[in-house]
Scaffold this active site. Structure first.
Site, mmCIF file in Angstrom:
data_model
loop_
_atom_site.group_PDB
_atom_site.id
_atom_site.type_symbol
_atom_site.label_atom_id
_atom_site.label_comp_id
_atom_site.label_asym_id
_atom_site.label_seq_id
_atom_site.Cartn_x
_atom_site.Cartn_y
_atom_site.Cartn_z
ATOM 1 N N LYS A 128 0.809 -1.237 0.000
ATOM 2 C CA LYS A 128 0.000 0.000 0.000
ATOM 3 C C LYS A 128 0.840 1.284 0.000
ATOM 4 O O LYS A 128 0.465 2.265 -0.633
ATOM 5 C CB LYS A 128 -0.942 0.014 1.206
ATOM 6 C CG LYS A 128 -2.093 -0.972 1.104
ATOM 7 C CD LYS A 128 -3.037 -0.708 2.242
ATOM 8 C CE LYS A 128 -4.034 -1.814 2.440
ATOM 9 N NZ LYS A 128 -4.947 -1.511 3.551
ATOM 10 N N ASP A 143 -10.794 3.553 2.110
ATOM 11 C CA ASP A 143 -11.269 3.316 3.482
ATOM 12 C C ASP A 143 -11.977 4.553 4.030
ATOM 13 O O ASP A 143 -12.896 4.431 4.847
ATOM 14 C CB ASP A 143 -10.097 2.944 4.408
ATOM 15 C CG ASP A 143 -9.737 1.467 4.296
ATOM 16 O OD1 ASP A 143 -10.546 0.700 3.735
ATOM 17 O OD2 ASP A 143 -8.644 1.088 4.750
HETATM 18 P P1 NAP Z 1 -2.585 -1.375 12.645
HETATM 19 O O1 NAP Z 1 -2.072 -0.250 11.831
HETATM 20 O O2 NAP Z 1 -1.714 -2.536 12.941
HETATM 21 O O3 NAP Z 1 -3.096 -0.750 14.070
HETATM 22 C C1 NAP Z 1 -3.556 -1.605 15.087
HETATM 23 C C2 NAP Z 1 -4.129 -0.762 16.246
HETATM 24 O O4 NAP Z 1 -4.646 -1.684 17.240
HETATM 25 C C3 NAP Z 1 -3.090 0.107 16.949
HETATM 26 O O5 NAP Z 1 -3.692 1.289 17.404
HETATM 27 C C4 NAP Z 1 -2.676 -0.800 18.124
HETATM 28 O O6 NAP Z 1 -2.151 -0.080 19.244
HETATM 29 C C5 NAP Z 1 -4.014 -1.399 18.490
HETATM 30 N N1 NAP Z 1 -3.841 -2.639 19.258
HETATM 31 C C6 NAP Z 1 -3.444 -3.853 18.788
HETATM 32 N N2 NAP Z 1 -3.399 -4.750 19.799
HETATM 33 C C7 NAP Z 1 -3.767 -4.073 20.925
HETATM 34 C C8 NAP Z 1 -3.895 -4.461 22.294
HETATM 35 N N3 NAP Z 1 -3.650 -5.717 22.703
HETATM 36 N N4 NAP Z 1 -4.315 -3.510 23.195
HETATM 37 C C9 NAP Z 1 -4.570 -2.238 22.786
HETATM 38 N N5 NAP Z 1 -4.443 -1.813 21.505
HETATM 39 C C10 NAP Z 1 -4.040 -2.731 20.588
HETATM 40 O O7 NAP Z 1 -3.890 -2.021 11.997
HETATM 41 P P2 NAP Z 1 -4.995 -1.265 11.082
HETATM 42 O O8 NAP Z 1 -4.642 -1.453 9.659
HETATM 43 O O9 NAP Z 1 -5.204 0.104 11.615
HETATM 44 O O10 NAP Z 1 -6.293 -2.186 11.347
HETATM 45 C C11 NAP Z 1 -6.932 -2.188 12.605
HETATM 46 C C12 NAP Z 1 -8.242 -2.989 12.554
HETATM 47 O O11 NAP Z 1 -9.156 -2.379 11.647
HETATM 48 C C13 NAP Z 1 -8.065 -4.439 12.071
HETATM 49 O O12 NAP Z 1 -8.892 -5.264 12.869
HETATM 50 C C14 NAP Z 1 -8.567 -4.392 10.642
HETATM 51 O O13 NAP Z 1 -9.091 -5.651 10.216
HETATM 52 C C15 NAP Z 1 -9.668 -3.362 10.760
HETATM 53 N N6 NAP Z 1 -9.987 -2.711 9.470
HETATM 54 C C16 NAP Z 1 -11.237 -2.890 8.961
HETATM 55 C C17 NAP Z 1 -11.581 -2.273 7.773
HETATM 56 C C18 NAP Z 1 -12.980 -2.458 7.229
HETATM 57 O O14 NAP Z 1 -13.213 -2.189 6.048
HETATM 58 N N7 NAP Z 1 -13.921 -2.888 8.040
HETATM 59 C C19 NAP Z 1 -10.657 -1.472 7.085
HETATM 60 C C20 NAP Z 1 -9.377 -1.307 7.633
HETATM 61 C C21 NAP Z 1 -9.054 -1.930 8.836
HETATM 62 P P3 NAP Z 1 -0.570 0.235 19.356
HETATM 63 O O15 NAP Z 1 -0.316 1.425 18.475
HETATM 64 O O16 NAP Z 1 -0.370 0.517 20.792
HETATM 65 O O17 NAP Z 1 0.144 -1.013 18.873
#
Ligand code: NAP
Length: 280
Positions: free
Chosen positions: A71, A106
């Protein structure tokens, strides 16, 4: 005799070629709109990505979706719009003449899903975004576009929330994870962008009793479809928007750019993807 022109095709480029619902979604729209076109999954390793992109037209592609790990690379190889630049990642590519353009759908998936599920949600003055990763950037950009006055971003790693506030300006207020209970009663919109609550991840520990009546709750997680957060909000009689809705709505713009018709997110499409999610 003129040579028959090839039907337009798009693809999803990723590495490895993970299971994706995008072909199901785009094939449904091609079929129901009577468009002859294609959508395939292309497994392209990082070192071959630039070459693959340069050859999209020769391969018969009018555009593409891009997923992990390409990406950011896609952003640098194309002319991004404001949304892709703000999110720092492109997930959709298309051509304007010879120019390869990119966007991040998104943002509009997030907004269109809320508009459909909870009309009027954008009257919120305070929104609370849980998480500060890639998805949070799309959400915060969307909330800013809609003029939300205060966007609180709470994250386990506060430095990431602070970086997001620096990037997006004064309407974004970084918060410690410990501050969440205090922010819940004043937030008319709560969005979970963390992976907490997803199958295989720890639950999102949040006391739904603290939410004010009228709060709209949105979870980006879509496996499971009804997360504990959404279940708790619904039990309180609050309006909710789920992650599957965002996934479906974010696909609309790519299809429109590639195939020239704006498709609808229908109940039938949703049921189709729900059934696929249930199998995997
Ligand atoms: P990412 O960049 O890896 O960010 C993950 C986030 O989750 C960070 O803020 C992280 O906090 C937090 N996190 C992870 N484990 C945690 C824990 N044990 N306790 C507290 N915070 C925690 O991932 P992303 O791309 O943003 O995606 C995040 C979610 O959104 C995923 O589940 C993804 O499937 C979903 N999503 C859905 C769509 C849709 O179309 N529905 C689109 C995009 C994403 P830290 O910064 O402290 O690590």
């Amino acid at each position: 005799m003129p040579t028959p022109s090839r039907a337009p095709a798009a693809c999803l480029i990723g590495w490895p070629a993970a299971h994706s619902r995008s072909p199901l979604i785009h094939h449904y729209w091609l079929r129901t709109l009577g468009i002859s076109g294609g959508y395939s999954i292309e497994a392209v390793p990082p070192e071959e990505f630039a070459g693959f992109i340069a050859e999209l037209p020769r391969r018969g592609f009018v555009g593409a979706n891009v997923t992990i790990p390409h990406k950011e690379h896609a952003l640098s190889l194309s002319e991004p719009d404001e949304r892709a630049r703000a999110v720092g990642a492109a997930n959709t590519l298309w051509f304007e003449g010879d120019r390869l353009r990119s966007t991040n759908t998104d943002v509009e998936g997030f907004l269109a899903n809320l508009d459909a599920a909870a009309p009027g949600w954008d009257r919120a003055e305070d929104a609370l975004v849980l998480g500060a990763g890639g998805a949070a950037r799309a959400v915060v950009f969307g909330l800013k576009e809609r003029g939300i006055a205060r966007i609180h971003v709470a994250n386990r790693t506060i430095a990431r929330a602070e970086a997001l506030a620096r990037q997006f300006g004064a309407t974004v207020v970084p918060a410690d994870w410990d501050a969440v209970p205090g922010l819940l009663p004043r937030s008319a919109l709560v969005v979970n962008t963390t992976s907490l609550g997803m199958h295989g991840q720890p639950p999102l520990a949040l006391d739904a009793a603290l939410l004010a009546p009228g709060t709209v709750v949105n979870d980006l997680v879509y496996v499971p479809l009804e997360t504990p957060l959404l279940a708790a909000a619904r039990a309180r009689g609050l309006r909710t928007a789920d992650g599957l809705g965002m996934l479906l709505h974010q696909a609309v713009r790519g299809f429109e750019l590639w195939f020239g018709r704006r498709p609808q997110v229908t109940a039938e499409l949703r049921a189709l993807v729900e059934a696929d999610l249930a199998q995997n």
